[in-house]
Write a protein that holds these residues in place. Structure first.
Motif, PDB file in Angstrom:
ATOM      1  N   ILE A  69      -1.504  14.393   4.174  1.00 29.21           N
ATOM      2  CA  ILE A  69      -2.939  14.200   3.910  1.00 29.21           C
ATOM      3  C   ILE A  69      -3.447  13.088   4.843  1.00 29.21           C
ATOM      4  O   ILE A  69      -2.983  11.943   4.753  1.00 29.21           O
ATOM      5  N   PRO A  70      -4.382  13.395   5.735  1.00 29.51           N
ATOM      6  CA  PRO A  70      -4.843  12.350   6.655  1.00 29.51           C
ATOM      7  C   PRO A  70      -5.735  11.335   5.939  1.00 29.51           C
ATOM      8  O   PRO A  70      -6.454  11.690   5.006  1.00 29.51           O
ATOM      9  N   PHE A  71      -5.664  10.081   6.375  1.00 34.00           N
ATOM     10  CA  PHE A  71      -6.548   9.069   5.787  1.00 34.00           C
ATOM     11  C   PHE A  71      -6.926   8.039   6.859  1.00 34.00           C
ATOM     12  O   PHE A  71      -6.237   7.873   7.868  1.00 34.00           O
ATOM     13  N   TYR A  72      -8.045   7.364   6.610  1.00 39.94           N
ATOM     14  CA  TYR A  72      -8.491   6.233   7.423  1.00 39.94           C
ATOM     15  C   TYR A  72      -8.830   5.099   6.471  1.00 39.94           C
ATOM     16  O   TYR A  72      -9.510   5.316   5.472  1.00 39.94           O
ATOM     17  N   SER A  73      -8.331   3.904   6.766  1.00 40.12           N
ATOM     18  CA  SER A  73      -8.632   2.766   5.917  1.00 40.12           C
ATOM     19  C   SER A  73      -8.877   1.543   6.791  1.00 40.12           C
ATOM     20  O   SER A  73      -8.796   1.620   8.026  1.00 40.12           O
ATOM     21  N   MET A  74      -9.194   0.417   6.138  1.00 40.39           N
ATOM     22  CA  MET A  74      -9.454  -0.828   6.868  1.00 40.39           C
ATOM     23  C   MET A  74      -8.508  -1.911   6.373  1.00 40.39           C
ATOM     24  O   MET A  74      -8.471  -2.202   5.170  1.00 40.39           O
ATOM     25  N   CYS A  75      -7.757  -2.484   7.292  1.00 38.52           N
ATOM     26  CA  CYS A  75      -6.851  -3.583   6.978  1.00 38.52           C
ATOM     27  C   CYS A  75      -7.662  -4.772   6.458  1.00 38.52           C
ATOM     28  O   CYS A  75      -8.595  -5.232   7.114  1.00 38.52           O
ATOM     29  N   GLU A  76      -7.304  -5.230   5.256  1.00 42.93           N
ATOM     30  CA  GLU A  76      -8.103  -6.300   4.659  1.00 42.93           C
ATOM     31  C   GLU A  76      -7.840  -7.661   5.307  1.00 42.93           C
ATOM     32  O   GLU A  76      -8.584  -8.606   5.090  1.00 42.93           O
ATOM     33  N   HIS A  77      -6.782  -7.749   6.100  1.00 47.36           N
ATOM     34  CA  HIS A  77      -6.488  -9.026   6.760  1.00 47.36           C
ATOM     35  C   HIS A  77      -7.307  -9.219   8.032  1.00 47.36           C
ATOM     36  O   HIS A  77      -7.694 -10.328   8.360  1.00 47.36           O
ATOM     37  N   HIS A  78      -7.534  -8.122   8.779  1.00 48.23           N
ATOM     38  CA  HIS A  78      -8.201  -8.247  10.082  1.00 48.23           C
ATOM     39  C   HIS A  78      -9.501  -7.445  10.193  1.00 48.23           C
ATOM     40  O   HIS A  78     -10.181  -7.523  11.197  1.00 48.23           O
ATOM     41  N   PHE A  79      -9.797  -6.635   9.171  1.00 48.12           N
ATOM     42  CA  PHE A  79     -10.943  -5.725   9.235  1.00 48.12           C
ATOM     43  C   PHE A  79     -10.891  -4.845  10.474  1.00 48.12           C
ATOM     44  O   PHE A  79     -11.883  -4.652  11.183  1.00 48.12           O
ATOM     45  N   LEU A  80      -9.699  -4.311  10.726  1.00 47.15           N
ATOM     46  CA  LEU A  80      -9.519  -3.287  11.751  1.00 47.15           C
ATOM     47  C   LEU A  80      -8.925  -2.055  11.060  1.00 47.15           C
ATOM     48  O   LEU A  80      -8.251  -2.189  10.038  1.00 47.15           O
ATOM     49  N   PRO A  81      -9.161  -0.862  11.639  1.00 49.16           N
ATOM     50  CA  PRO A  81      -8.669   0.347  10.960  1.00 49.16           C
ATOM     51  C   PRO A  81      -7.149   0.459  10.964  1.00 49.16           C
ATOM     52  O   PRO A  81      -6.488  -0.006  11.894  1.00 49.16           O
ATOM     53  N   PHE A  82      -6.623   1.057   9.914  1.00 49.48           N
ATOM     54  CA  PHE A  82      -5.290   1.649   9.963  1.00 49.48           C
ATOM     55  C   PHE A  82      -5.415   3.063   9.439  1.00 49.48           C
ATOM     56  O   PHE A  82      -6.275   3.343   8.592  1.00 49.48           O
ATOM     57  N   PHE A  83      -4.610   3.975   9.998  1.00 48.32           N
ATOM     58  CA  PHE A  83      -4.830   5.388   9.694  1.00 48.32           C
ATOM     59  C   PHE A  83      -3.535   6.150   9.890  1.00 48.32           C
ATOM     60  O   PHE A  83      -2.657   5.740  10.649  1.00 48.32           O
TER      61      PHE A  83
END
Ligand SMILES: [Zn+2]
Length: 187
Positions: A69-83
């Motif tokens: 299942i593909p997902f896109y999220s935002m790293c709460e430490h740097h506010f950059l995407p992880f996916f």
């Protein structure tokens, strides 16, 4: 969500990095980012477990696996995407199953908020465990983090893999290995 406050804050950041927030290319940027944040953080206003509110009765308690299942999220430490992808195996109890699309929806709700991969993995597992009360559930998340790829140690392509398990997949090593092999076969 307070989009006006986001716009003001983004304007301040642009100014603080030495940019001119009023130049043509940037003047609509605070508004664009505010409306983007409304979308990519929309999971904040939703209760993840409520997504799993549709149940069916299966003919058996045979394990169910949903892979990639593909997902896109935002790293709460740097506010950059992880996916990346989420894969789930669960072993139903009393033939109680949920819709396959509900699992994808659960992933979306939990990914669309400031997150870390370890918690995303644990929260998906916890919600499935709570709502389905299965014999066991196992979740594998594979992701690339832009905070690793484009800054800091700068190692693009690095995959972070996290696993969380409950029930028989936590306590029984052979069943856990079997479940992991199904997910590995689908890679
Ligand atoms: Zn990060």
């Amino acid at each position: 969500m307070d989009t006006q406050k986001i716009e003001t804050a983004v304007g301040l950041i642009l100014d603080a990095i030495g940019e001119n927030p009023r130049r043509d290319g940037l003047k609509a940027t605070p508004r664009r980012i505010a409306s983007m944040y409304e979308e990519i953080f929309s999971g904040l206003n939703q209760n993840a477990a409520d997504v799993l509110n549709v149940f069916f009765e299966s003919d058996s308690d045979a394990p169910v696996s949903v892979c990639g299942i593909p997902f896109y999220s935002m790293c709460e430490h740097h506010f950059l995407p992880f996916f990346g992808t989420v894969s789930v195996v669960y072993a139903p109890q009393n033939r109680k199953i949920t819709g396959l699309s509900k699992i994808a929806r659960l992933v979306d709700v939990l990914a669309r908020r400031p997150q870390i991969q370890e918690n995303l993995t644990a929260q998906i597992t916890g919600a499935l465990n709570e709502k389905l009360n299965p014999k066991g559930v196992l979740t594998v998340v594979r992701a690339e983090h832009l905070c690793i790829s484009m800054r800091g140690i700068k190692k693009p392509g690095t995959q972070t893999v996290t696993v969380a398990a409950k029930g028989i997949y936590e306590t029984d090593g052979a069943l856990r290995a079997e479940a992991l092999s199904w997910l590995a076969a689908s890679e």
